[in-house]
Design a protein around this motif. Structure first.
Motif, short mmCIF file in Angstrom:
data_model
loop_
_atom_site.label_atom_id
_atom_site.label_comp_id
_atom_site.label_asym_id
_atom_site.label_seq_id
_atom_site.Cartn_x
_atom_site.Cartn_y
_atom_site.Cartn_z
N ASP A 14 0.87 -1.17 0.00
CA ASP A 14 0.00 0.00 0.00
C ASP A 14 0.91 1.23 0.00
N LEU A 15 0.39 2.38 -0.38
CA LEU A 15 1.22 3.59 -0.44
C LEU A 15 0.90 4.56 0.70
N ASP A 16 -0.23 5.26 0.62
CA ASP A 16 -0.58 6.26 1.63
C ASP A 16 -0.67 5.63 3.02
N ASP A 17 0.03 6.23 3.96
CA ASP A 17 0.06 5.83 5.37
C ASP A 17 0.78 4.51 5.61
N THR A 18 1.35 3.94 4.56
CA THR A 18 2.23 2.78 4.72
C THR A 18 3.67 3.17 4.43
N LEU A 19 3.88 3.91 3.33
CA LEU A 19 5.23 4.38 2.99
C LEU A 19 5.45 5.84 3.36
N TRP A 20 4.37 6.59 3.58
CA TRP A 20 4.46 7.98 4.02
C TRP A 20 3.16 8.34 4.72
N LEU A 21 3.18 9.44 5.46
CA LEU A 21 2.00 9.92 6.16
C LEU A 21 1.14 10.70 5.17
N CYS A 22 -0.11 10.29 5.01
CA CYS A 22 -0.94 10.81 3.93
C CYS A 22 -1.54 12.18 4.22
N TYR A 112 8.68 7.82 4.75
CA TYR A 112 9.12 7.59 6.12
C TYR A 112 10.62 7.31 6.14
N ASP A 113 11.27 7.70 7.21
CA ASP A 113 12.69 7.40 7.37
C ASP A 113 12.91 5.90 7.22
N GLY A 114 13.88 5.55 6.40
CA GLY A 114 14.22 4.14 6.21
C GLY A 114 13.41 3.43 5.15
N ALA A 115 12.36 4.07 4.62
CA ALA A 115 11.50 3.38 3.66
C ALA A 115 12.24 3.07 2.35
N HIS A 116 13.12 3.97 1.92
CA HIS A 116 13.87 3.70 0.69
C HIS A 116 14.70 2.42 0.83
N GLU A 117 15.32 2.24 1.98
CA GLU A 117 16.14 1.05 2.19
C GLU A 117 15.27 -0.20 2.23
N ILE A 118 14.11 -0.11 2.83
CA ILE A 118 13.18 -1.25 2.85
C ILE A 118 12.80 -1.63 1.42
N LEU A 119 12.46 -0.64 0.62
CA LEU A 119 12.05 -0.92 -0.76
C LEU A 119 13.21 -1.49 -1.57
N ARG A 120 14.41 -0.99 -1.32
CA ARG A 120 15.58 -1.52 -2.03
C ARG A 120 15.80 -2.99 -1.69
N LEU A 121 15.76 -3.30 -0.41
CA LEU A 121 15.97 -4.68 0.02
C LEU A 121 14.88 -5.60 -0.53
N ALA A 122 13.64 -5.15 -0.46
CA ALA A 122 12.54 -5.98 -0.95
C ALA A 122 12.65 -6.22 -2.45
N SER A 123 13.01 -5.17 -3.19
CA SER A 123 13.07 -5.31 -4.65
C SER A 123 14.22 -6.21 -5.10
N GLU A 124 15.25 -6.34 -4.27
CA GLU A 124 16.36 -7.23 -4.61
C GLU A 124 16.02 -8.69 -4.36
N ARG A 125 15.00 -8.92 -3.55
CA ARG A 125 14.69 -10.29 -3.14
C ARG A 125 13.39 -10.83 -3.74
N ARG A 222 5.01 -2.37 13.94
CA ARG A 222 4.64 -1.01 14.32
C ARG A 222 5.02 0.00 13.25
N SER A 223 6.06 -0.30 12.46
CA SER A 223 6.48 0.62 11.40
C SER A 223 7.10 -0.15 10.26
N ILE A 224 7.15 0.48 9.11
CA ILE A 224 7.74 -0.15 7.93
C ILE A 224 9.22 -0.44 8.16
N ASN A 225 9.87 0.36 9.03
CA ASN A 225 11.30 0.17 9.29
C ASN A 225 11.61 -1.19 9.90
N GLU A 226 10.67 -1.74 10.66
CA GLU A 226 10.91 -3.03 11.30
C GLU A 226 11.03 -4.16 10.29
#
Length: 233
Positions: A14-22, A112-125, A222-226
């Motif tokens: 999901d995008l709004d409120d999952t990767l950023w505050l809508c 959100y802080d750290g979301a770019h890294e989450i997306l990078r890791l997910a897209s590699e796997r 609790r957050s996408i960073n986890e």
């Protein structure tokens, strides 16, 4: 490891409120549009306060056909046409340019802080995609390189939690829903909607709310960073 990693081949976000505050994003976009109205169509801006214009738009949306409730872009375009007609303004500029002004601001987003890294890791796997009811545009935001596909309610002809939008994502991914993990913040639209087509689910629950109603998410954070710790194992 996400759920049972051997079963998961695709992750949808999901995008709004999952990767950023809508809310602040939409409020800013409404403000930018209102300022634009004041410059180009001062009679309209003078007729409404900022809050009054938003209230009038919401009232207008509530009277639109229920069959188009999934398409927020269509709704806003009809609203702009209504504004143009009510104030005897040419539709072309107000509707097209006015919508573009709103859309540009709506897609001026800080993740959100750290979301770019989450997306990078997910897209590699995994194969990765997005499923959204809104008109956030991953290309305009600059994050489309993380995703293999993007599904919108307007494109699918149905909004979450309708099964059709999740099945459209499975078709785009080229795999059955059982091999897809959907990540989102909304218990009904994201979690139950995805579970109803047998996707695995991960609930982003920043406020630590108790789960209510039938069923439950396969995972809860609790957050996408986890998610980072799960993606590197």
């Amino acid at each position: 490891m996400i759920v049972d990693d051997q079963e998961i081949e695709c992750v949808t976000f999901d995008l709004d409120d999952t990767l950023w505050l809508c809310f602040p994003v939409i409020l800013k976009a409404e403000s930018v549009f209102y300022d634009w109205l004041g410059k180009h169509y001062p009679r309209i801006a003078e007729a409404f306060t900022f809050e009054g214009l938003i209230d009038r738009r919401r009232d207008f949306f509530s009277g639109l056909p229920a069959g188009m409730a999934h398409d927020v872009t269509w709704q806003r375009m009809r609203w702009l046409e209504k504004l143009a007609d009510d104030f005897a303004c040419p539709r072309g500029h107000l509707v097209q340019e006015g919508f573009e002004v709103f859309l540009a601001a709506r897609n001026d987003i800080e993740l959100y802080d750290g979301a770019h890294e989450i997306l990078r890791l997910a897209s590699e796997r995994y194969t990765c995609g997005t499923i959204t009811n809104g008109n956030a545009d991953v290309a305009r935001i600059g994050i489309d390189h993380y995703f293999d596909f993007s599904i919108t309610a307007s494109g699918a002809g149905a909004a979450k939690p309708d099964p059709a939008i999740f099945l459209a994502a499975a078709e785009a991914a080229g795999m059955p829903p059982e091999k897809i993990l959907h990540i989102g913040d909304d218990p009904e639209r994201d979690i139950r909607g995805a579970a109803n087509v047998r996707m695995k689910t991960l609930w982003i629950n920043p406020d630590g709310k108790l789960w209510e109603g039938p069923g439950s998410p396969d995972m809860e954070l609790r957050s996408i960073n986890e998610l980072a710790g799960l993606l590197v194992h």
